[in-house]
Design an enzyme around this catalytic site. Structure first.
Site, PDB file in Angstrom:
ATOM      1  N   HIS A 162     -32.110 -67.450 -10.301  1.00 31.74           N
ATOM      2  CA  HIS A 162     -32.145 -66.936  -8.935  1.00 31.74           C
ATOM      3  C   HIS A 162     -33.120 -65.778  -8.844  1.00 31.74           C
ATOM      4  O   HIS A 162     -33.269 -64.989  -9.782  1.00 31.74           O
ATOM      5  CB  HIS A 162     -30.749 -66.490  -8.468  1.00 31.74           C
ATOM      6  N   ASP A 180     -26.313 -62.034  -1.030  1.00 31.60           N
ATOM      7  CA  ASP A 180     -25.586 -61.658  -2.245  1.00 31.60           C
ATOM      8  C   ASP A 180     -24.193 -61.144  -1.874  1.00 31.60           C
ATOM      9  O   ASP A 180     -24.018 -60.405  -0.907  1.00 31.60           O
ATOM     10  CB  ASP A 180     -26.374 -60.580  -3.003  1.00 31.60           C
ATOM     11  N   VAL A 208     -25.026 -64.522 -13.625  1.00 25.71           N
ATOM     12  CA  VAL A 208     -24.845 -65.897 -13.166  1.00 25.71           C
ATOM     13  C   VAL A 208     -25.981 -66.727 -13.771  1.00 25.71           C
ATOM     14  O   VAL A 208     -27.163 -66.453 -13.517  1.00 25.71           O
ATOM     15  CB  VAL A 208     -24.856 -66.001 -11.625  1.00 25.71           C
ATOM     16  N   ASN A 235     -33.498 -61.475 -13.179  1.00 19.01           N
ATOM     17  CA  ASN A 235     -32.889 -61.009 -14.424  1.00 19.01           C
ATOM     18  C   ASN A 235     -32.765 -62.201 -15.364  1.00 19.01           C
ATOM     19  O   ASN A 235     -32.262 -63.255 -14.964  1.00 19.01           O
ATOM     20  CB  ASN A 235     -31.505 -60.424 -14.135  1.00 19.01           C
ATOM     21  N   GLN A 271     -28.376 -60.356 -16.331  1.00 17.67           N
ATOM     22  CA  GLN A 271     -28.045 -61.653 -15.735  1.00 17.67           C
ATOM     23  C   GLN A 271     -26.563 -61.955 -15.949  1.00 17.67           C
ATOM     24  O   GLN A 271     -26.057 -61.893 -17.074  1.00 17.67           O
ATOM     25  CB  GLN A 271     -28.889 -62.776 -16.339  1.00 17.67           C
ATOM     26  N   HIS A 307     -33.742 -62.385  -6.760  1.00 18.44           N
ATOM     27  CA  HIS A 307     -33.166 -61.408  -5.838  1.00 18.44           C
ATOM     28  C   HIS A 307     -34.273 -60.928  -4.896  1.00 18.44           C
ATOM     29  O   HIS A 307     -35.348 -60.528  -5.353  1.00 18.44           O
ATOM     30  CB  HIS A 307     -32.657 -60.175  -6.582  1.00 18.44           C
TER      31      HIS A 307
HETATM   32  P1  DGP Z   1     -27.582 -61.466 -11.766  1.00 24.90           P
HETATM   33  O1  DGP Z   1     -26.877 -60.206 -12.207  1.00 24.90           O
HETATM   34  O2  DGP Z   1     -29.107 -61.292 -11.743  1.00 24.90           O
HETATM   35  O3  DGP Z   1     -27.149 -62.691 -12.542  1.00 24.90           O
HETATM   36  O4  DGP Z   1     -27.179 -61.654 -10.256  1.00 24.90           O
HETATM   37  C1  DGP Z   1     -26.079 -62.384  -9.855  1.00 24.90           C
HETATM   38  C2  DGP Z   1     -25.807 -61.979  -8.437  1.00 24.90           C
HETATM   39  O5  DGP Z   1     -24.980 -62.977  -7.860  1.00 24.90           O
HETATM   40  C3  DGP Z   1     -25.059 -60.664  -8.272  1.00 24.90           C
HETATM   41  O6  DGP Z   1     -25.887 -59.761  -7.531  1.00 24.90           O
HETATM   42  C4  DGP Z   1     -23.808 -60.999  -7.504  1.00 24.90           C
HETATM   43  C5  DGP Z   1     -24.102 -62.376  -6.956  1.00 24.90           C
HETATM   44  N1  DGP Z   1     -22.967 -63.270  -6.892  1.00 24.90           N
HETATM   45  C6  DGP Z   1     -22.098 -63.570  -7.893  1.00 24.90           C
HETATM   46  N2  DGP Z   1     -21.183 -64.455  -7.473  1.00 24.90           N
HETATM   47  C7  DGP Z   1     -21.492 -64.729  -6.179  1.00 24.90           C
HETATM   48  C8  DGP Z   1     -20.913 -65.584  -5.199  1.00 24.90           C
HETATM   49  O7  DGP Z   1     -19.926 -66.271  -5.417  1.00 24.90           O
HETATM   50  N3  DGP Z   1     -21.512 -65.595  -3.974  1.00 24.90           N
HETATM   51  C9  DGP Z   1     -22.606 -64.833  -3.682  1.00 24.90           C
HETATM   52  N4  DGP Z   1     -23.112 -64.925  -2.448  1.00 24.90           N
HETATM   53  N5  DGP Z   1     -23.185 -64.031  -4.594  1.00 24.90           N
HETATM   54  C10 DGP Z   1     -22.624 -63.976  -5.816  1.00 24.90           C
END
Ligand code: DGP
Length: 113
Positions: free
Chosen positions: A99, A30, A95, A86, A93, A101
């Site tokens: 996914h 992350d 993204v 999420n 959420q 975590h």
């Molecule tokens: P959520 O809030 O459950 O949708 O989690 C999205 C997660 O994605 C958040 O913990 C940050 C991570 N994230 C967002 N953009 C990027 C990215 O470009 N690269 C990586 N590795 N993680 C990302």
């Protein structure tokens, strides 16, 4: 999806610290870790979230969790880790590519906020 950041990571079009990849699943660290170990496990195919999964996705969903368990072993956090999905803005959420975590490496409080 061309404008989905996780699709771009899956296709190696955006940088990420990829820890695992096969024909179905990709796992990477992350960008904003909330614990010493914070890994995202995603399906390679674009699925926006839990609201979009169906019975045809049963094996894929299982694989996300099996890969998470394997990564927990590899990261040496088997004493305690948490798997979180999420779903929807109210659940945090941000993204909209499904996914899981994988969080570990510290004590995790309950219930989550
Ligand atoms: P959520 O809030 O459950 O949708 O989690 C999205 C997660 O994605 C958040 O913990 C940050 C991570 N994230 C967002 N953009 C990027 C990215 O470009 N690269 C990586 N590795 N993680 C990302």
């Amino acid at each position: 999806m061309s404008n989905c950041i996780f699709c771009r990571i899956v296709r190696s079009e955006s940088p990420a610290n990829i820890l695992y990849q096969d024909e179905d699943v990709t796992a990477f660290r992350d960008l904003h870790p909330q614990a010493p170990v914070h890994i995202l496990i995603v399906p390679n195919r674009h699925i926006a979230g839990m609201a979009q999964v169906g019975p045809e996705d049963t094996a894929l969903l299982g694989k996300l969790f099996v890969v998470a368990r394997q990564l927990a072993e590899r990261e040496k956090i088997v004493d305690g880790y948490r798997l979180v999905v999420n779903n929807g803005p109210q659940a945090g959420q941000t993204v909209f590519h499904l996914h899981v975590h994988l969080l570990g490496g510290r004590a995790l409080s309950w219930p989550p906020g």
